[in-house]
Scaffold this motif. Structure first.
Motif, short mmCIF file in Angstrom:
data_model
loop_
_atom_site.label_atom_id
_atom_site.label_comp_id
_atom_site.label_asym_id
_atom_site.label_seq_id
_atom_site.Cartn_x
_atom_site.Cartn_y
_atom_site.Cartn_z
N MET A 294 -18.80 4.04 14.89
CA MET A 294 -19.32 4.73 16.07
C MET A 294 -20.59 5.46 15.66
SD MET A 294 -15.74 6.11 17.60
CE MET A 294 -15.24 6.76 16.02
N ILE A 295 -21.64 5.23 16.44
CA ILE A 295 -22.95 5.78 16.13
C ILE A 295 -23.45 6.59 17.32
CG2 ILE A 295 -25.33 5.24 15.49
CD1 ILE A 295 -24.24 2.55 14.39
N MET B 123 -22.78 8.96 12.32
CA MET B 123 -21.98 7.74 12.25
C MET B 123 -20.60 8.10 11.75
SD MET B 123 -20.45 5.17 10.24
CE MET B 123 -20.91 5.69 8.63
N VAL B 124 -19.58 7.55 12.42
CA VAL B 124 -18.19 7.74 12.00
C VAL B 124 -17.58 6.36 11.80
CG1 VAL B 124 -15.91 8.63 12.63
CG2 VAL B 124 -17.97 9.92 13.26
N LEU B 125 -16.93 6.17 10.67
CA LEU B 125 -16.19 4.93 10.40
C LEU B 125 -14.71 5.27 10.47
CD1 LEU B 125 -16.16 1.95 9.45
CD2 LEU B 125 -16.06 2.84 7.11
N GLN B 126 -13.98 4.49 11.26
CA GLN B 126 -12.54 4.77 11.37
C GLN B 126 -11.74 3.48 11.43
OE1 GLN B 126 -11.70 6.99 14.92
NE2 GLN B 126 -11.69 5.21 16.22
N ARG C 221 -20.83 1.61 19.73
CA ARG C 221 -19.55 1.38 19.07
C ARG C 221 -19.45 -0.08 18.67
NH1 ARG C 221 -13.74 3.53 20.88
NH2 ARG C 221 -15.08 5.27 21.29
N VAL C 222 -19.14 -0.31 17.41
CA VAL C 222 -18.97 -1.67 16.90
C VAL C 222 -17.56 -1.75 16.31
CG1 VAL C 222 -19.77 -3.41 15.25
CG2 VAL C 222 -21.42 -1.86 16.33
N ARG C 223 -16.76 -2.67 16.86
CA ARG C 223 -15.39 -2.83 16.37
C ARG C 223 -15.28 -4.14 15.63
NH1 ARG C 223 -10.10 -0.89 19.51
NH2 ARG C 223 -8.64 -1.31 17.83
N THR C 224 -14.74 -4.09 14.42
CA THR C 224 -14.55 -5.28 13.60
C THR C 224 -13.06 -5.44 13.32
OG1 THR C 224 -14.66 -4.15 11.45
CG2 THR C 224 -16.76 -4.78 12.47
N LYS C 225 -12.71 -6.49 12.58
CA LYS C 225 -11.31 -6.70 12.22
C LYS C 225 -10.79 -5.58 11.33
CE LYS C 225 -11.49 -11.74 12.38
NZ LYS C 225 -11.41 -12.97 11.59
#
Length: 115
Positions: free
Chosen positions: A94-95, A104-107, A85-89
């Motif tokens: 989520m991979i 991969m999910v982008l949310q 999980r990579v969280r950005t601004k």
């Protein structure tokens, strides 16, 4: 929660219709911006993004996933990467890597009821 995305928790899809149903279910969660599935070579096999975005995300994130898996194995050869999980601004990536494919999910992490 991410529990429904983890390959070691959810049952494996048995057919392409199961894959499509799973993608629709994930995509229906509030905050989900898109989903990509790529093969071990980093080539997208399913996506809800435009082709240019799909290619960019799949290429870059397959590399990140592969490097992350290598780090986990270097630290402990008996271990393996199951979720990243990579969280950005601006969002959260989520991979969930597996032997035959990676999901991969982008949310938007600020959305109530996100995956």
């Amino acid at each position: 929660t991410t529990q429904g995305l983890r390959p070691d928790v959810s049952p494996r899809p048995s057919s392409m219709s199961d894959v499509e149903e799973t993608l629709k279910r994930i995509q229906s969660h509030k905050g989900v911006q898109g989903v990509i599935i790529w093969n071990p070579e980093g080539i997208a096999i399913r996506s809800t993004f435009e082709p240019k975005v799909t290619t960019q995300y799949a290429a870059l994130l397959s590399s990140l996933s592969s490097k992350s898996r290598s780090i986990v194995r270097d630290l402990d050869p008996t271990n393996d990467l199951t979720f990243l999980r990579v969280r950005t601004k601006k969002g959260e990536i989520m991979i969930a890597p597996d032997k035959d494919f990676t999901l991969m999910v982008l949310q938007d992490p600020g959305t109530e009821g996100a995956v």
